[in-house]
Design an enzyme around this catalytic site. Structure first.
Site, PDB file in Angstrom:
ATOM      1  N   ASN A   1      -8.873   4.533  -1.641  1.00 29.83           N
ATOM      2  CA  ASN A   1      -8.338   5.711  -0.942  1.00 29.83           C
ATOM      3  C   ASN A   1      -8.347   5.581   0.566  1.00 29.83           C
ATOM      4  OD1 ASN A   1     -11.068   5.988  -0.547  1.00 29.83           O
ATOM      5  ND2 ASN A   1     -11.239   8.026  -1.437  1.00 29.83           N
TER       6      ASN A   1
ATOM      7  N   ASP B   1      -1.098  -0.759  -9.131  1.00 31.32           N
ATOM      8  CA  ASP B   1      -1.047  -0.342 -10.525  1.00 31.32           C
ATOM      9  C   ASP B   1      -0.216   0.934 -10.666  1.00 31.32           C
ATOM     10  OD1 ASP B   1      -3.394   0.744  -9.033  1.00 31.32           O
ATOM     11  OD2 ASP B   1      -3.590   1.989 -10.823  1.00 31.32           O
TER      12      ASP B   1
ATOM     13  N   ASN C   1      -3.782   7.143  -4.582  1.00 27.60           N
ATOM     14  CA  ASN C   1      -4.490   7.340  -3.309  1.00 27.60           C
ATOM     15  C   ASN C   1      -4.333   6.180  -2.337  1.00 27.60           C
ATOM     16  OD1 ASN C   1      -5.478   9.918  -3.903  1.00 27.60           O
ATOM     17  ND2 ASN C   1      -7.241   9.089  -4.996  1.00 27.60           N
TER      18      ASN C   1
ATOM     19  N   HIS D   1      -7.170  -0.913 -11.878  1.00 28.85           N
ATOM     20  CA  HIS D   1      -6.832  -0.529 -10.510  1.00 28.85           C
ATOM     21  C   HIS D   1      -6.695  -1.737  -9.590  1.00 28.85           C
ATOM     22  CE1 HIS D   1      -6.009   3.197  -8.646  1.00 28.85           C
ATOM     23  NE2 HIS D   1      -7.156   3.462  -8.087  1.00 28.85           N
TER      24      HIS D   1
END
Length: 198
Positions: free
Chosen positions: A78, A103, A124, A22
């Site tokens: 997020n 990503d 997100n 991520h």
């Protein structure tokens, strides 16, 4: 006329998330800062680590005053839009001059895909940025991380670390993603897509 750009690398802050899939956006932002020979600091109230340089330092463009802000949100993924929205408003950076590196599960590891606009595809970080900018019309550099095999969930996979054996290849991917973002800023999206989309 001075025209600012913002390179936003998405990721999660803190040592627990280092080397995770991520965080390829953070890794690309770090590469940009290395190339620009600048360090990150945390401007008060901005909820981000920011490195400031000028585009000509990277050999891009011809106007010495063109600023480039390299951004790593200090929020979790997020809530990335909080930092991006505040910084864009404060520095007067238009959405069309924002490049978000993130990503992408739907691309095989190492593949790149550049685009402008579009939805968030369940990401997100992108969802939050769209909400805070009130538009999706910003550039994206999508770095393929592939999909999990077996019964591993997508959430567990993106928060998993790259294996040690893959990190040499990962360094090449990150350098290429930084090259792609540089080309986008200096030569435009179409040229960058033709050269790097795969």
């Amino acid at each position: 006329m001075v025209s600012a750009w913002m390179l936003v690398g998405l990721g999660n802050p803190g040592p627990d998330y280092e080397w995770t899939r991520h965080n390829v956006g953070f890794m690309t932002a770090d590469e940009f800062a290395r190339r620009g020979r600048v360090s990150f600091s945390a401007p008060r109230g901005m909820r981000a680590d920011v490195a400031e340089t000028v585009i000509s330092t990277l050999g891009l463009g011809t106007i010495p005053g063109d600023k480039l802000f390299i951004v790593k949100p200090r929020t979790y993924m997020n809530e990335s839009g909080q930092a991006v929205g505040r910084l864009a408003a404060y520095h007067g950076v238009a959405p069309g001059h924002i490049v978000v590196v993130h990503d992408e599960l739907d691309l095989d590891f190492g593949r790149l895909r550049l685009k402008n606009g579009g939805g968030d595809n369940g990401h997100n970080g992108l969802k939050s940025i769209r909400a805070h900018l009130r538009t999706g019309d910003f550039h994206r550099v999508r770095i393929g991380i592939g999909r999990p095999v077996g019964h591993q969930t997508g959430a567990a996979y993106v928060l998993g670390r790259f294996p040690l054996a893959a990190r040499e290849d990962l360094a090449v991917v990150i350098a290429r993603a930084a090259d792609a973002a540089e080309t986008l800023i200096s030569q435009g999206l179409t040229t960058a897509q033709n050269k790097f989309n795969g």
